[in-house]
Write a protein that holds these residues in place. Structure first.
Motif, PDB file in Angstrom:
ATOM      1  N   ASP A   2       0.833  -1.201   0.000  1.00  0.00           N
ATOM      2  CA  ASP A   2       0.000   0.000   0.000  1.00  0.00           C
ATOM      3  C   ASP A   2       0.863   1.245   0.000  1.00  0.00           C
ATOM      4  O   ASP A   2       1.970   1.259   0.546  1.00  0.00           O
ATOM      5  CB  ASP A   2      -0.894   0.028   1.244  1.00  0.00           C
ATOM      6  CG  ASP A   2      -2.034  -0.968   1.148  1.00  0.00           C
ATOM      7  OD1 ASP A   2      -2.471  -1.274   0.032  1.00  0.00           O
ATOM      8  OD2 ASP A   2      -2.487  -1.421   2.205  1.00  0.00           O
ATOM      9  N   THR A   3       0.361   2.269  -0.627  1.00  0.00           N
ATOM     10  CA  THR A   3       1.030   3.566  -0.625  1.00  0.00           C
ATOM     11  C   THR A   3       0.023   4.623  -0.199  1.00  0.00           C
ATOM     12  O   THR A   3      -1.189   4.391  -0.212  1.00  0.00           O
ATOM     13  CB  THR A   3       1.566   3.931  -2.024  1.00  0.00           C
ATOM     14  OG1 THR A   3       0.455   4.112  -2.912  1.00  0.00           O
ATOM     15  CG2 THR A   3       2.507   2.866  -2.568  1.00  0.00           C
ATOM     16  N   VAL A   4       0.510   5.794   0.149  1.00  0.00           N
ATOM     17  CA  VAL A   4      -0.362   6.898   0.518  1.00  0.00           C
ATOM     18  C   VAL A   4      -1.288   7.214  -0.658  1.00  0.00           C
ATOM     19  O   VAL A   4      -2.506   7.347  -0.496  1.00  0.00           O
ATOM     20  CB  VAL A   4       0.453   8.143   0.936  1.00  0.00           C
ATOM     21  CG1 VAL A   4      -0.456   9.348   1.100  1.00  0.00           C
ATOM     22  CG2 VAL A   4       1.210   7.868   2.229  1.00  0.00           C
ATOM     23  N   ALA A  52      -7.958  13.392   5.697  1.00  0.00           N
ATOM     24  CA  ALA A  52      -8.347  12.691   6.924  1.00  0.00           C
ATOM     25  C   ALA A  52      -9.674  13.219   7.458  1.00  0.00           C
ATOM     26  O   ALA A  52     -10.549  12.441   7.848  1.00  0.00           O
ATOM     27  CB  ALA A  52      -7.248  12.828   7.977  1.00  0.00           C
ATOM     28  N   ASP A  53      -9.841  14.527   7.459  1.00  0.00           N
ATOM     29  CA  ASP A  53     -11.090  15.115   7.942  1.00  0.00           C
ATOM     30  C   ASP A  53     -12.247  14.839   6.992  1.00  0.00           C
ATOM     31  O   ASP A  53     -13.343  14.478   7.429  1.00  0.00           O
ATOM     32  CB  ASP A  53     -10.942  16.627   8.137  1.00  0.00           C
ATOM     33  CG  ASP A  53     -10.082  16.984   9.332  1.00  0.00           C
ATOM     34  OD1 ASP A  53      -9.868  16.112  10.203  1.00  0.00           O
ATOM     35  OD2 ASP A  53      -9.613  18.135   9.385  1.00  0.00           O
ATOM     36  N   TYR A  54     -12.034  15.008   5.708  1.00  0.00           N
ATOM     37  CA  TYR A  54     -13.112  14.836   4.741  1.00  0.00           C
ATOM     38  C   TYR A  54     -13.645  13.403   4.743  1.00  0.00           C
ATOM     39  O   TYR A  54     -14.849  13.173   4.743  1.00  0.00           O
ATOM     40  CB  TYR A  54     -12.663  15.228   3.335  1.00  0.00           C
ATOM     41  CG  TYR A  54     -13.791  15.137   2.332  1.00  0.00           C
ATOM     42  CD1 TYR A  54     -14.743  16.148   2.250  1.00  0.00           C
ATOM     43  CD2 TYR A  54     -13.924  14.031   1.503  1.00  0.00           C
ATOM     44  CE1 TYR A  54     -15.800  16.063   1.356  1.00  0.00           C
ATOM     45  CE2 TYR A  54     -14.981  13.939   0.607  1.00  0.00           C
ATOM     46  CZ  TYR A  54     -15.916  14.948   0.536  1.00  0.00           C
ATOM     47  OH  TYR A  54     -16.963  14.847  -0.337  1.00  0.00           O
ATOM     48  N   PHE A  55     -12.730  12.420   4.752  1.00  0.00           N
ATOM     49  CA  PHE A  55     -13.132  11.015   4.716  1.00  0.00           C
ATOM     50  C   PHE A  55     -13.264  10.414   6.113  1.00  0.00           C
ATOM     51  O   PHE A  55     -13.610   9.245   6.247  1.00  0.00           O
ATOM     52  CB  PHE A  55     -12.149  10.198   3.871  1.00  0.00           C
ATOM     53  CG  PHE A  55     -12.204  10.548   2.406  1.00  0.00           C
ATOM     54  CD1 PHE A  55     -13.258  10.117   1.616  1.00  0.00           C
ATOM     55  CD2 PHE A  55     -11.225  11.324   1.827  1.00  0.00           C
ATOM     56  CE1 PHE A  55     -13.320  10.440   0.270  1.00  0.00           C
ATOM     57  CE2 PHE A  55     -11.274  11.652   0.475  1.00  0.00           C
ATOM     58  CZ  PHE A  55     -12.329  11.206  -0.309  1.00  0.00           C
ATOM     59  N   ASP A  56     -12.985  11.210   7.147  1.00  0.00           N
ATOM     60  CA  ASP A  56     -13.049  10.784   8.545  1.00  0.00           C
ATOM     61  C   ASP A  56     -12.263   9.495   8.782  1.00  0.00           C
ATOM     62  O   ASP A  56     -12.790   8.482   9.242  1.00  0.00           O
ATOM     63  CB  ASP A  56     -14.494  10.630   9.016  1.00  0.00           C
ATOM     64  CG  ASP A  56     -14.568  10.483  10.536  1.00  0.00           C
ATOM     65  OD1 ASP A  56     -13.639  10.965  11.227  1.00  0.00           O
ATOM     66  OD2 ASP A  56     -15.536   9.884  11.024  1.00  0.00           O
ATOM     67  N   VAL A  57     -10.994   9.554   8.444  1.00  0.00           N
ATOM     68  CA  VAL A  57     -10.076   8.445   8.691  1.00  0.00           C
ATOM     69  C   VAL A  57      -8.862   8.991   9.436  1.00  0.00           C
ATOM     70  O   VAL A  57      -8.615  10.196   9.464  1.00  0.00           O
ATOM     71  CB  VAL A  57      -9.623   7.759   7.375  1.00  0.00           C
ATOM     72  CG1 VAL A  57     -10.798   7.109   6.667  1.00  0.00           C
ATOM     73  CG2 VAL A  57      -8.908   8.723   6.454  1.00  0.00           C
ATOM     74  N   SER A  58      -8.103   8.101  10.019  1.00  0.00           N
ATOM     75  CA  SER A  58      -6.907   8.525  10.736  1.00  0.00           C
ATOM     76  C   SER A  58      -5.746   8.720   9.766  1.00  0.00           C
ATOM     77  O   SER A  58      -5.718   8.141   8.673  1.00  0.00           O
ATOM     78  CB  SER A  58      -6.520   7.483  11.785  1.00  0.00           C
ATOM     79  OG  SER A  58      -6.044   6.306  11.158  1.00  0.00           O
ATOM     80  N   LEU A  59      -4.792   9.531  10.177  1.00  0.00           N
ATOM     81  CA  LEU A  59      -3.581   9.685   9.364  1.00  0.00           C
ATOM     82  C   LEU A  59      -2.785   8.392   9.339  1.00  0.00           C
ATOM     83  O   LEU A  59      -2.114   8.094   8.339  1.00  0.00           O
ATOM     84  CB  LEU A  59      -2.730  10.845   9.888  1.00  0.00           C
ATOM     85  CG  LEU A  59      -3.284  12.229   9.558  1.00  0.00           C
ATOM     86  CD1 LEU A  59      -2.483  13.316  10.263  1.00  0.00           C
ATOM     87  CD2 LEU A  59      -3.297  12.477   8.064  1.00  0.00           C
ATOM     88  N   ASP A  60      -2.854   7.600  10.407  1.00  0.00           N
ATOM     89  CA  ASP A  60      -2.190   6.297  10.384  1.00  0.00           C
ATOM     90  C   ASP A  60      -2.749   5.430   9.261  1.00  0.00           C
ATOM     91  O   ASP A  60      -2.012   4.699   8.603  1.00  0.00           O
ATOM     92  CB  ASP A  60      -2.353   5.574  11.720  1.00  0.00           C
ATOM     93  CG  ASP A  60      -1.384   6.074  12.772  1.00  0.00           C
ATOM     94  OD1 ASP A  60      -0.361   6.672  12.403  1.00  0.00           O
ATOM     95  OD2 ASP A  60      -1.645   5.852  13.961  1.00  0.00           O
ATOM     96  N   PHE A  63      -1.344   6.791   5.988  1.00  0.00           N
ATOM     97  CA  PHE A  63       0.075   6.450   5.860  1.00  0.00           C
ATOM     98  C   PHE A  63       0.334   4.948   5.861  1.00  0.00           C
ATOM     99  O   PHE A  63       1.480   4.510   5.942  1.00  0.00           O
ATOM    100  CB  PHE A  63       0.896   7.114   6.974  1.00  0.00           C
ATOM    101  CG  PHE A  63       1.175   8.565   6.701  1.00  0.00           C
ATOM    102  CD1 PHE A  63       2.047   8.951   5.706  1.00  0.00           C
ATOM    103  CD2 PHE A  63       0.555   9.552   7.453  1.00  0.00           C
ATOM    104  CE1 PHE A  63       2.309  10.283   5.456  1.00  0.00           C
ATOM    105  CE2 PHE A  63       0.803  10.891   7.209  1.00  0.00           C
ATOM    106  CZ  PHE A  63       1.683  11.256   6.205  1.00  0.00           C
ATOM    107  N   CYS A  64      -0.741   4.141   5.789  1.00  0.00           N
ATOM    108  CA  CYS A  64      -0.636   2.680   5.689  1.00  0.00           C
ATOM    109  C   CYS A  64      -0.019   2.045   6.933  1.00  0.00           C
ATOM    110  O   CYS A  64       0.568   0.967   6.858  1.00  0.00           O
ATOM    111  CB  CYS A  64       0.125   2.264   4.433  1.00  0.00           C
ATOM    112  SG  CYS A  64      -0.525   2.980   2.919  1.00  0.00           S
TER     113      CYS A  64
END
Length: 120
Positions: A2-4, A52-60, A63-64
């Motif tokens: 996986d990549t960013v 991260a905010d728009y899709f409501d996911v963590s930066l972790d 960053f995979c």
């Protein structure tokens, strides 16, 4: 591996947004989104935070570092694109009005779309 960029592409694709539609929402160009998704450009931190905010996911997740996308408000409900009216028309077209089961399924899908509109 996986990549960013790959993660960003998956996030966009799961919501049914085109690169152009996401670019319009983000206030940028489609070519910029394409470069991000293909790992051809490094993303500034403010763009990463926006994703991260728009899709409501963590930066972790972006960053995979994890496969769990949970953000701080996480409740997985992919956002529908602005083509909701077109989707309603498509649903109407897909179902035979003479079948009671098709009517029930159609109503369920329309209710799901209405709930999505209420969330926005």
């Amino acid at each position: 591996m996986d990549t960013v960029g790959g993660r960003l592409k998956v996030l966009r694709a799961t919501t049914g947004l085109s690169q152009q539609a996401l670019a319009d929402i983000a206030g940028t160009k489609q070519s910029t989104i394409n470069r991000y998704e293909n790992d051809a450009s490094e993303l500034p931190y403010r763009i990463l935070l926006w994703y991260a905010d728009y899709f409501d996911v963590s930066l972790d997740y972006i960053f995979c570092r994890t496969d769990k996308p949970q953000g701080k408000l996480y409740e997985f409900r992919p956002r529908m694109s602005k083509e909701t009216e077109q989707m309603k028309a498509f649903i109407e077209m897909c179902f035979d009005p003479k079948s009671p089961m098709n009517e029930k399924l159609k109503q369920t899908l329309l209710n799901m779309l209405a709930q999505d509109d209420d969330i926005k």
